[in-house]
Structures are given as structure tokens and as C-alpha cells.
Design an enzyme around this catalytic site. Structure first.
Site, PDB file in Angstrom:
ATOM      1  N   CYS A 181      40.361  22.892  84.531  1.00  0.00           N
ATOM      2  CA  CYS A 181      41.724  22.385  84.692  1.00  0.00           C
ATOM      3  C   CYS A 181      42.665  23.366  85.369  1.00  0.00           C
ATOM      4  CB  CYS A 181      42.276  21.928  83.345  1.00  0.00           C
ATOM      5  SG  CYS A 181      42.578  23.245  82.136  1.00  0.00           S
TER       6      CYS A 181
ATOM      7  N   HIS B 120      45.575  22.581  78.276  1.00  0.00           N
ATOM      8  CA  HIS B 120      45.273  21.821  79.487  1.00  0.00           C
ATOM      9  C   HIS B 120      46.359  22.141  80.501  1.00  0.00           C
ATOM     10  CE1 HIS B 120      43.689  18.943  82.197  1.00  0.00           C
ATOM     11  NE2 HIS B 120      44.724  18.122  82.120  1.00  0.00           N
TER      12      HIS B 120
ATOM     13  N   ASP C 205      48.392  15.706  87.742  1.00  0.00           N
ATOM     14  CA  ASP C 205      47.204  16.314  87.145  1.00  0.00           C
ATOM     15  C   ASP C 205      45.986  16.030  88.017  1.00  0.00           C
ATOM     16  OD1 ASP C 205      45.257  17.392  85.578  1.00  0.00           O
ATOM     17  OD2 ASP C 205      45.829  16.343  83.745  1.00  0.00           O
TER      18      ASP C 205
ATOM     19  N   GLU D 259      62.870  11.818  68.072  1.00  0.00           N
ATOM     20  CA  GLU D 259      61.419  11.727  68.189  1.00  0.00           C
ATOM     21  C   GLU D 259      60.923  10.417  67.603  1.00  0.00           C
ATOM     22  OE1 GLU D 259      57.377  13.837  66.511  1.00  0.00           O
ATOM     23  OE2 GLU D 259      59.208  13.634  65.338  1.00  0.00           O
TER      24      GLU D 259
ATOM     25  N   LYS E 114      44.146  31.600  57.390  1.00  0.00           N
ATOM     26  CA  LYS E 114      44.735  32.622  58.245  1.00  0.00           C
ATOM     27  C   LYS E 114      43.698  33.707  58.524  1.00  0.00           C
ATOM     28  CE  LYS E 114      46.840  35.166  54.364  1.00  0.00           C
ATOM     29  NZ  LYS E 114      48.094  35.714  53.803  1.00  0.00           N
TER      30      LYS E 114
END
Length: 692
Positions: free
Chosen positions: A282, A340, A363, A457, A482
């Protein structure tokens, strides 16, 4: 009136396109000063010298003809005739006389800000009382002009123009959201042969091959050009540039992580008869597209989306399936890439309803087809943010890349399916591009989406017909994973899993931790590095930490360019069967390449670079080699072979080269060995003009 259809040259002794002066004024002198390369909507100057005082300014009239493509046509707009006038008209092709005599004609010419880009022939027609004589003056190349307010790609900010059109060097961000790596890249859009290759790319597109005249009529549109470039950078439907590959082996080509710039790729495609270059992923597709679009004059930048969704069925859900050991089953076509990379190009969108001008996402990585072709965009970033999925091109697909929900299922040994996690915030993190004027990271996430959990949102989810997840009772069993930071390649990785029991009774649980090889675009099924299992008792309202260690001996052979490891943890209450699941992708840090360039960097004067590297791995490295590359600094590539480096050993090497261009240049250094590949380093070098 007689007409001389053929272009005759016997009456013209000299034609001066003033290439150096014109190209300087049009900001194309970095490409060449030997041929005329100008930007549309801006004046350029030419001088025609006649033999034997052929020009009578009192009686002779002149017209100019600019034409492009096969079978130029006034109707199609690929042939334009215009007379000399009193002043330049900024909205169309026009010309005025700068000065004249009986043997010399100086002209100021301006193309239309909506002219077709590409190669144009310029013809001068002298109209006398009894005939029209045509003089072929020569060829010019016309580019988009983001400095022209009437051009669709106009960008008003000078610093952004310097960055997104004129800068030949850049940085691409890769890795994962918690450890973002800077990958240096030489775009090299002003190397002299690159413009010809970019025009050749347009001529090799299927639409041009099928109907060249019709394709040329559309070359005034940045939307058309961007869509063509998006399709032609990959070779899936055409004679495009790059062949994409995401799995070993790469022995018959170049591993994508080896590339340092676009110039080598474009030249290889051109020199090998337009056969696809092996191989791209990509960031390579995006970087090559950026080079082509900047070369043609469209402001363009490379953008990285971390935790990027690939939603194959368009339901805005990314569903992952794991077994009860925490290993991904790999049955879903959907995936979340650690990162990406695509590009954004700046333009007006007169083809859409108002409000969609500005940055457009493109893209060139071949993922899904758009109108039957492997391309994507241009999609207005504003439309992506607002969830306007009826806007062209490909807004729904990119909307999913930054907004899809993640649902995790776990299958027991008996095949029972349990939904163990729904994450509405995982996809679309730290969307990044290079800062204007520096190599720092600019977080542009807010351009693509409203803050996670905000009212805006939620509104956008509804507008995009996003599937809502019903509210569930709050879970009483939680997991948190973690690691010790930072984690260097070669060192032991300490993994800490915290089990939180929010209930008032103790729990006896089974904890399973897995480490597996991870590719940046998906997990690698079956490439298990280590499994860990432990029975553990967690008291009421208690947090308990379990530690697992992963050594280089265990993970070293599994690493690739990005050193990615996926860690998963699954805990199951033995009595209630309540479960919790979490995952974390980690990227191990490679050793640094140190580059120093002492003294002044002067044009055409030998420059020395000192390159140092230390092997921090607990094993010896063999077949060690540095590869140097830099547009305007080194012609092609330079190799320095080192041989073997023992654990803890440092090597220091010197390279000499002669800068060929002034300005800020980027020297890129790539280190390869048998066990450690594609380690990148770079330094910015400001090349100055030598003092006389």
C-alpha cells in the site's frame, strides 16, 4: 484565399521558446530548462525570427493554434485557434505581441486555466492578403497550475504548495498506532525523465488505448486524471506500474520494503516495455501515485490510516473469529490492517454538489473494484466525515476504512460461538500525514471523523445507515494487556495481562495468552510464536496481573519488515462461563542508522556522508549492505557492503557523492542483512549554491 495546409519552415530562421526563463517562472525548471514545460492559465514568452523580413506589422495578421492528442478537434477542445489581441485573457487561450519588427515577432501567450494537460504542438498562422501560411513552432508540455486561481487545483497557501507540489522528498508513516515509524521516501517528481513516464502512463490507460481522442478531451479534469492514475499505478486491469504482493516469496522481484523512492520503480516500468514492477504494497502504491500527481501539477500528500478496516461486504462490521486458544481462525474476508496508506489530492469538485471541494482521498492499492476497475476515489474527505455515501467516488468504502465496528467471536472446542467483544473505537486511529515544512507527523483524524462517542459521531452513524449494537449489561470480567516500552528488536518482550473481577465473589478462571506473527494487513494463520495457559483465582473486586516473557530466540525467525507481533488474551470463568478477550499488536524497534554530513553542502562539490550502525541483536548478522539513494544527490543507487557484524559490533562507513540540484534534499539509507532487513535511516541535506 489560398491555404497552405502543410507547416512550412523556410520563412522562419529561428524559434526561441525561452525555456530557461519560462520554466523558472512556471516552477518547472527543476524538470528541465531545455524544453518548454509550462502551467496552464499562466503567461509564457516566445520569439519567432523570420527570414528576409517576412513580417509586415502593418498588413500581416497572425493566429495561433494549440493542439493536443490524435486528430485534434475544435469541437472536442483539443484544438484551439486564437488571434493576437490587445491584452491577455486569463480565462482562455490568448496572446499579445510583446515586440515586433519586420524580421522578429515576440509573443506573450497564456493557455486556458481549463486547458487539457499534456503535449501540445504550437502553430503560428500568418494571414496575408492572398494566403495563409502555417509555421510549426514546436512542442510544449502543459501541466496543472495550483498557483492559478482559475485552475481547479488552485491552492492559496504558499507553504502548502511548496510541500505538496514542489517537495521531492517526504516521509510516510507506517507501523502501528502505538508505535508509529517514519519511512523516508524520495518522490523525485522533477527528475527529467519522470514527466515523460507520467504522460506515458496516461497514454497506456485502457480508456486512452480504446479511444485516444476521447480520453484527451477529458484531460482538463483533475478528477479524470486522478482516477486514471489510481487505476494505472496498480496493474490489475491494465499495463499499470506495480504488481501487488503481500506474501512470500519475493525472490523474482523486489520485496516492497526495499524500495526507497518512486524514481527507480517508474524507470523500471518504462524501460521494460510497461511490464509491471514486482512488488508493491500500500505505501509503495501511494508513494508512486503521489509522485505522478505532483509531477502533473496536482497538490498531493500521502496519508496513513492506522487500524484501517477492509470491509468487503459493505455492512460496516469487521468480524473476527478466534478459537478458544486465542488463535485467529482466518475465515472472514474482512480485515483490519495495522496501517493502510493512500493519498489525498487537492481540487475543486464541480461535478458534485457544493461543499465537496478540497482534499480528495485516492487509493491506488487494488482492494475492491470501482465501476469495474481496481481504483478508488477521488472521494471528498468532507463527504467521508459527514457520512454522505451517495457522493462519488467510493465514499462508502473509505468511510468504512475509518469508521467500521469490530466484533470478536470465540469458538469453543464443541463449536459453540460466543460474541466476546464489540469495539466501536478501534478502527480509524491517528490518521497521519507529513507536516508542512518538517518531517513531523500531522494528525488529521478530525478531517475524516468526529471525535469517538460524540453526538456528531452518532448522527453520522445514522446518516450512513450504520448498524447499532444493542446495549448490554456491564461486564463483570475485564482484561487489560500491556507490554514493557519501548521494545527493541533482540530484547525480551514482557507481556502483562491484568484480569479485573468487578464481582463480589471470587472467580476461578482459565487464562490463555497467545503470541502470533502479524502482517500489517492481517494476521497470519498458523504462525504461532508462543502459547501460555494458567489457572488463576481472582478475588472479589480484585485486579490480578499475570506475566509472560517472549525471548528473541522464540520470536526472531518470525519477524518481517514491520516486526509486528499480535498478542491475544482470553479469560473464561470456569463456573459461569463468562469470558473476556483483548488483543494488542506490538512493533519491535529496529536499531538506528546514524548519518552525519559534516561541513557545507554545495552544488557540484563532492560531499561526504558518514554512516554508522550497531548490531543490537543477540546474533551475528551476515551479508550486511547499505543502499543509498537521494533525488538530486545520487544518480540511481549506491551500495556499501560491510560483510559480517557480531552482536554489539558497530560499523562506520563513508560515502561520497556530488549534489546535482540545490535546495533541501533527502539522503535515504537502507540496511539489509540475513536476519535484519529494510532498516531505514535518512538525513535532510540543504544544498547551497557555491560562492564565486
Amino acid at each position: 484565399m489560398a491555404s497552405n495546409a502543410d507547416c512550412v519552415l523556410r520563412d522562419v530562421s529561428n524559434i526561441d521558446f525561452h525555456c530557461e526563463k519560462n520554466n523558472q517562472e512556471h516552477r518547472t525548471a527543476e524538470i528541465s530548462t531545455k524544453r518548454l514545460i509550462v502551467r496552464r492559465g499562466q503567461t509564457f514568452h516566445i520569439t519567432v525570427q523570420f527570414n528576409r523580413s517576412q513580417y509586415n506589422p502593418d498588413s500581416d495578421r497572425f493566429k495561433l493554434v494549440a493542439q493536443t492528442g490524435p486528430n485534434p478537434s475544435e469541437t472536442a477542445g483539443t484544438k484551439v485557434l486564437f488571434s493576437l489581441s490587445d491584452s491577455i485573457n486569463k480565462k482562455r487561450w490568448s496572446a499579445v505581441v510583446g515586440s515586433s519588427s519586420r524580421s522578429r515577432l515576440s509573443l506573450n501567450i497564456s493557455s486556458s486555466p481549463n486547458a487539457k494537460i499534456g503535449r501540445h504542438s504550437l502553430v503560428l498562422q500568418k494571414i496575408t492578403s492572398d494566403q495563409t501560411v502555417s509555421y510549426l513552432l514546436g512542442e510544449l508540455i502543459l501541466l496543472f497550475n495550483p498557483w492559478c486561481s482559475e485552475d481547479e487545483v488552485f491552492l492559496s497557501d504558499d507553504e502548502q504548495l511548496q510541500e505538496y507540489v514542489l517537495n521531492e522528498q517526504g516521509v510516510i508513516f507506517t507501523g502501528c498506532a502505538e508505535y508509529i515509524q517514519s519511512l523516508p521516501w524520495n518522490f523525485g517528481q522533477f527528475e527529467e525523465d519522470i514527466l515523460d513516464i507520467c504522460l506515458k502512463l496516461l497514454d497506456n490507460s485502457p480508456k486512452h488505448v480504446k479511444n485516444p481522442a476521447k480520453d484527451c478531451t477529458r484531460r482538463n479534469s483533475p478528477v479524470h486524471i486522478c482516477r486514471t492514475v489510481s487505476a494505472m499505478v496498480n496493474c490489475n486491469d491494465d499495463n499499470g506500474i506495480l504488481f501487488g504482493k503481500w506474501d512470500d516469496p519475493y525472490t523474482d522481484g523486489v520485496y516492497p520494503g526495499k524500495w526507497n523512492g518512486s524514481v527507480t520503480i517508474l524507470r523500471q516500468w518504462n524501460n521494460n516495455g510497461c511490464q509491471p514492477v514486482c512488488y508493491g504494497q500500500c505505501w509503495v502504491f501511494a508513494a508512486v501515485a503521489c509522485t505522478v500527481l505532483r509531477c502533473l501539477g496536482i497538490p498531493t500528500r500521502v496519508v496513513t490510516n492506522f487500524e484501517s478496516a477492509h470491509d468487503t461486504n459493505g455492512n460496516l462490521l469487521i468480524e473476527s473469529e478466534y478459537d478458544d486458544e486465542g488463535m485467529e481462525l482466518g475465515r472472514s474476508e474482512d480485515s483490519v490492517w495495522n496501517f493502510h496508506v493512500w493519498v489525498e489530492s487537492w481540487m475543486a469538485r464541480y461535478d458534485l454538489r457544493p461543499g465537496n471541494d478540497g482534499w480528495q482521498a485516492l487509493d491506488p492499492t487494488p482492494q475492491e473494484k470501482s465501476e469495474g476497475v481496481y481504483c478508488c476515489g477521488p472521494a471528498p474527505v468532507k463527504a467521508i466525515k459527514e457520512g454522505e455515501t451517495d457522493i462519488g467516488y467510493d465514499v462508502p468504502f473509505i468511510f468504512a476504512e475509518v469508521n467500521a465496528d469490530c466484533v470478536t467471536w470465540v469458538y469453543s472446542e464443541k463449536g459453540k460461538k460466543m460474541k466476546v467483544d464489540t469495539d466501536t473505537k478501534h478502527v480509524g486511529q491517528k490518521i497521519s500525514t507529513k507536516c508542512v515544512g518538517s518531517d513531523e507527523r500531522d494528525d488529521i483524524t478530525n478531517n475524516y471523523k468526529y471525535p469517538e462517542g460524540s453526538d456528531e459521531e452518532r448522527r453520522i452513524f445514522e446518516q450512513a445507515d450504520r448498524r447499532r449494537v444493542p446495549l448490554k449489561p456491564e461486564k463483570q470480567l475485564h482484561l487489560y494487556l500491556k507490554t514493557n516500552d519501548p521494545i527493541y528488536n533482540g530484547a525480551n518482550v514482557k507481556v502483562f495481562v491484568v484480569i479485573s473481577n468487578k464481582n463480589s465473589v471470587k472467580r476461578v478462571c482459565t487464562l490463555k495468552i497467545s503470541a502470533m506473527k502479524k502482517k500489517y494487513n492481517r494476521a497470519t494463520r498458523g504462525k504461532c510464536i508462543k502459547n501460555f495457559q494458567q489457572e488463576i483465582t481472582v478475588g472479589p473486586s480484585e485486579d490480578k496481573t499475570v506475566e509472560m516473557e517472549l525471548s528473541y530466540t522464540e520470536y526472531g525467525e518470525f519477524l518481517d519488515k514491520y516486526n509486528l507481533i499480535r498478542l491475544t488474551a482470553l479469560v473464561i470463568d470456569g463456573e459461569t462461563k463468562e469470558s473476556a478477550f483483548t488483543l494488542k499488536d506490538i512493533s519491535l524497534i529496529n536499531p538506528n542508522i546514524t548519518i552525519q554530513v559534516p561541513g557545507e553542502s554545495v552544488l557540484s562539490r563532492k560531499l561526504k556522508a558518514e554512516i554508522s550502525f550497531e548490531n543490537i541483536l543477540p546474533v551475528a548478522l551476515t551479508n550486511c549492505v547499505f543502499t543509498l539513494e537521494g533525488a538530486g544527490l545520487i544518480d540511481g543507487q549506491m551500495e556499501i557492503r560491510v560483510g559480517k557484524l557480531n552482536p554489539g559490533e558497530m560499523t562506520t562507513n563513508e560515502a561520497s557523492f556530488i549534489p546535482k540540484k540545490m535546495g533541501l534534499k533527502k539522503l535515504t539509507v537502507d540496511f539489509d542483512s540475513d536476519k535484519l532487513k529494510d532498516v531505514k535511516g535518512y538525513i535532510n541535506i540543504d544544498v547551497q549554491e557555491g560562492k564565486i
